[in-house]
Scaffold this active site. Structure first.
Site, PDB file in Angstrom:
ATOM      1  N   ALA A 141      11.780  10.907 -19.811  1.00  0.00           N
ATOM      2  CA  ALA A 141      11.151  11.569 -20.959  1.00  0.00           C
ATOM      3  C   ALA A 141      11.846  11.232 -22.277  1.00  0.00           C
ATOM      4  O   ALA A 141      11.262  11.383 -23.357  1.00  0.00           O
ATOM      5  CB  ALA A 141      11.151  13.076 -20.737  1.00  0.00           C
ATOM      6  N   ASP A 201       7.227   0.943 -13.692  1.00  0.00           N
ATOM      7  CA  ASP A 201       6.433  -0.291 -13.565  1.00  0.00           C
ATOM      8  C   ASP A 201       5.407  -0.393 -14.691  1.00  0.00           C
ATOM      9  O   ASP A 201       5.155  -1.481 -15.211  1.00  0.00           O
ATOM     10  CB  ASP A 201       5.712  -0.326 -12.208  1.00  0.00           C
ATOM     11  CG  ASP A 201       6.692  -0.407 -11.052  1.00  0.00           C
ATOM     12  OD1 ASP A 201       7.803  -0.933 -11.253  1.00  0.00           O
ATOM     13  OD2 ASP A 201       6.342   0.054  -9.952  1.00  0.00           O
ATOM     14  N   GLY A 246      12.617   8.321 -23.307  1.00  0.00           N
ATOM     15  CA  GLY A 246      12.188   7.025 -23.846  1.00  0.00           C
ATOM     16  C   GLY A 246      13.025   5.870 -23.339  1.00  0.00           C
ATOM     17  O   GLY A 246      13.211   5.713 -22.130  1.00  0.00           O
ATOM     18  N   VAL A 285       0.879  -1.161   0.000  1.00  0.00           N
ATOM     19  CA  VAL A 285       0.000   0.000   0.000  1.00  0.00           C
ATOM     20  C   VAL A 285       0.917   1.212   0.000  1.00  0.00           C
ATOM     21  O   VAL A 285       1.909   1.242   0.742  1.00  0.00           O
ATOM     22  CB  VAL A 285      -0.933  -0.018   1.233  1.00  0.00           C
ATOM     23  CG1 VAL A 285      -1.606   1.324   1.418  1.00  0.00           C
ATOM     24  CG2 VAL A 285      -1.985  -1.096   1.048  1.00  0.00           C
TER      25      VAL A 285
HETATM   26  P1  ATP Z   1      10.068   5.269 -11.565  1.00  0.00           P
HETATM   27  O1  ATP Z   1      11.013   4.636 -10.579  1.00  0.00           O
HETATM   28  O2  ATP Z   1       9.664   6.688 -11.199  1.00  0.00           O
HETATM   29  O3  ATP Z   1       8.883   4.428 -11.886  1.00  0.00           O
HETATM   30  P2  ATP Z   1      12.064   4.672 -13.601  1.00  0.00           P
HETATM   31  O4  ATP Z   1      13.343   5.407 -13.342  1.00  0.00           O
HETATM   32  O5  ATP Z   1      12.018   3.218 -13.352  1.00  0.00           O
HETATM   33  O6  ATP Z   1      10.850   5.446 -12.920  1.00  0.00           O
HETATM   34  P3  ATP Z   1      11.769   6.124 -16.064  1.00  0.00           P
HETATM   35  O7  ATP Z   1      12.866   5.873 -17.024  1.00  0.00           O
HETATM   36  O8  ATP Z   1      11.776   7.419 -15.317  1.00  0.00           O
HETATM   37  O9  ATP Z   1      11.637   4.860 -15.117  1.00  0.00           O
HETATM   38  O10 ATP Z   1      10.365   6.071 -16.831  1.00  0.00           O
HETATM   39  C1  ATP Z   1       9.881   4.890 -17.456  1.00  0.00           C
HETATM   40  C2  ATP Z   1       9.214   5.251 -18.766  1.00  0.00           C
HETATM   41  O11 ATP Z   1       8.123   6.145 -18.492  1.00  0.00           O
HETATM   42  C3  ATP Z   1      10.104   5.968 -19.751  1.00  0.00           C
HETATM   43  O12 ATP Z   1      10.831   5.076 -20.552  1.00  0.00           O
HETATM   44  C4  ATP Z   1       9.082   6.764 -20.555  1.00  0.00           C
HETATM   45  O13 ATP Z   1       8.496   5.943 -21.545  1.00  0.00           O
HETATM   46  C5  ATP Z   1       8.015   7.111 -19.524  1.00  0.00           C
HETATM   47  N1  ATP Z   1       8.248   8.449 -18.925  1.00  0.00           N
HETATM   48  C6  ATP Z   1       8.779   8.732 -17.715  1.00  0.00           C
HETATM   49  N2  ATP Z   1       8.848  10.075 -17.512  1.00  0.00           N
HETATM   50  C7  ATP Z   1       8.334  10.641 -18.624  1.00  0.00           C
HETATM   51  C8  ATP Z   1       8.119  11.991 -19.050  1.00  0.00           C
HETATM   52  N3  ATP Z   1       8.446  13.031 -18.276  1.00  0.00           N
HETATM   53  N4  ATP Z   1       7.573  12.198 -20.276  1.00  0.00           N
HETATM   54  C9  ATP Z   1       7.223  11.155 -21.071  1.00  0.00           C
HETATM   55  N5  ATP Z   1       7.407   9.863 -20.731  1.00  0.00           N
HETATM   56  C10 ATP Z   1       7.951   9.597 -19.534  1.00  0.00           C
END
Ligand code: ATP
Length: 298
Positions: free
Chosen positions: A220, A249, A222, A12
């Site tokens: 952002a 996730d 990708g 949660v």
């Molecule tokens: P978190 O731990 O916050 O879930 P993470 O570090 O595991 O994130 P990120 O790489 O930040 O993963 O984000 C995963 C995916 O989400 C990216 O590959 C992208 O497709 C999308 N994403 C994240 N932030 C953005 C953004 N600001 N704009 C567009 N797409 C985003």
């Protein structure tokens, strides 16, 4: 329908909205606070189901009042919860703080997730063996993640999040290993690779160390997708981010659904980037995931 099994955590989330992050010794007044379902395993299971897969969740909750909260959105998304064990004690809890910039910090109290032992995993062997894709993360004990490899999944997606010390066999069984920049560098270190930080170098290092395929998410920007066919960059649509909690996730779950359905890794990652980009426009983790049929950003 493609079958996805997620072995992992259910939590949660206590989601706090703050003007700025707290400093040691301070008391802050939050502008909002909510309890919602979370946990990397559950988030990924929820995303995979909403992306069209037939999903089974294997994990554990406690016998407290948080347990039904942890599973509500999974049940709504149609995830099979038959293999979620109800153990005595507390359900996992994550305290998620989001500041005015949308930057988040997370503290996790494992609760029942720590009691997902290798013995419990062994009991799920028939379910694991029958799946098209099995997905793992780092919020259950590393020995239990490794036990999943011994259950001979047909295809294993490993998301080394958060970073925990895992046996190299686990990383080498991943196809793909899904990591962000920080997790990728840590995984490479665990495989005895060079101390590099550039995303392309880390991804190349992981492939050279023997990982079959790698997907590195870059917020952002990708994702980078690397396999025997080479390395390609997958863009993310431009959206106005409100809260990125659970975006990684969402990406993993959507990727798993598409890979299980037979998409190439590149095509699956392009879909996952659109799915994850949608979620950052709304608050929360599972609560921000798109219902089936929702138009995704391009
Ligand atoms: P978190 O731990 O916050 O879930 P993470 O570090 O595991 O994130 P990120 O790489 O930040 O993963 O984000 C995963 C995916 O989400 C990216 O590959 C992208 O497709 C999308 N994403 C994240 N932030 C953005 C953004 N600001 N704009 C567009 N797409 C985003």
């Amino acid at each position: 329908m493609a079958r996805v099994v997620v072995v992992g955590s259910l939590n949660v989330d206590l989601h706090l909205l703050l003007r700025r992050h707290i400093l040691p010794g301070e008391t802050l007044i939050a502008s909002g606070g909510t309890f919602s379902p979370g946990g990397k395993g559950a988030n990924q299971a929820c995303a995979a189901a909403l992306a069209g897969a037939d999903v089974t969740m294997c994990g554990a909750v406690g016998d407290d009042s948080s347990a039904p909260v942890a599973t509500t959105l999974l049940a709504e998304a149609g995830v099979d919860l038959t293999h979620v064990r109800r153990l005595s004690g507390a359900t996992g809890l994550a305290v998620v703080s989001v500041d005015a910039e949308g930057e988040n910090t997370v503290v996790v109290v494992p609760g029942a997730n720590a009691a997902v032992t290798p013995e419990l995993v062994r009991g799920w062997e028939p379910v694991i063996g029958a799946a098209d894709v099995v997905v793992l993360q780092g919020e259950i004990p590393a020995t239990s993640d490794l036990e999943v490899v011994g259950c001979r999944p047909r295809r294993l997606i490993v998301n080394l999040a958060p970073v925990i010390d895992v046996a190299p066999q686990l990383l080498l069984a991943a196809d793909p290993l899904v990591v962000n920049e920080h997790e990728g560098a840590a995984a490479l270190k665990q495989l005895g690779g060079p101390d590099v930080t550039e995303p392309a170098d880390v991804v190349a290092g992981l492939r050279a160390a023997g990982v079959a395929s790698v997907v590195m998410t870059l917020g952002a920007a990708g994702a980078l997708v690397a396999s025997s066919g080479g390395t390609v960059s997958v863009p993310s649509p431009r959206v106005r981010p409100v809260d990125t909690v659970g975006a990684g996730d969402a990406f993993c779950g959507a990727l798993a659904a598409r890979v299980a359905d037979g998409d190439s890794l590149e095509v699956a990652a392009a879909f996952a980037a659109r799915f994850a980009a949608y979620t950052v426009q709304f608050e929360g983790a599972q609560a921000s995931y798109p219902a089936p049929g929702t138009a995704l950003p391009d």
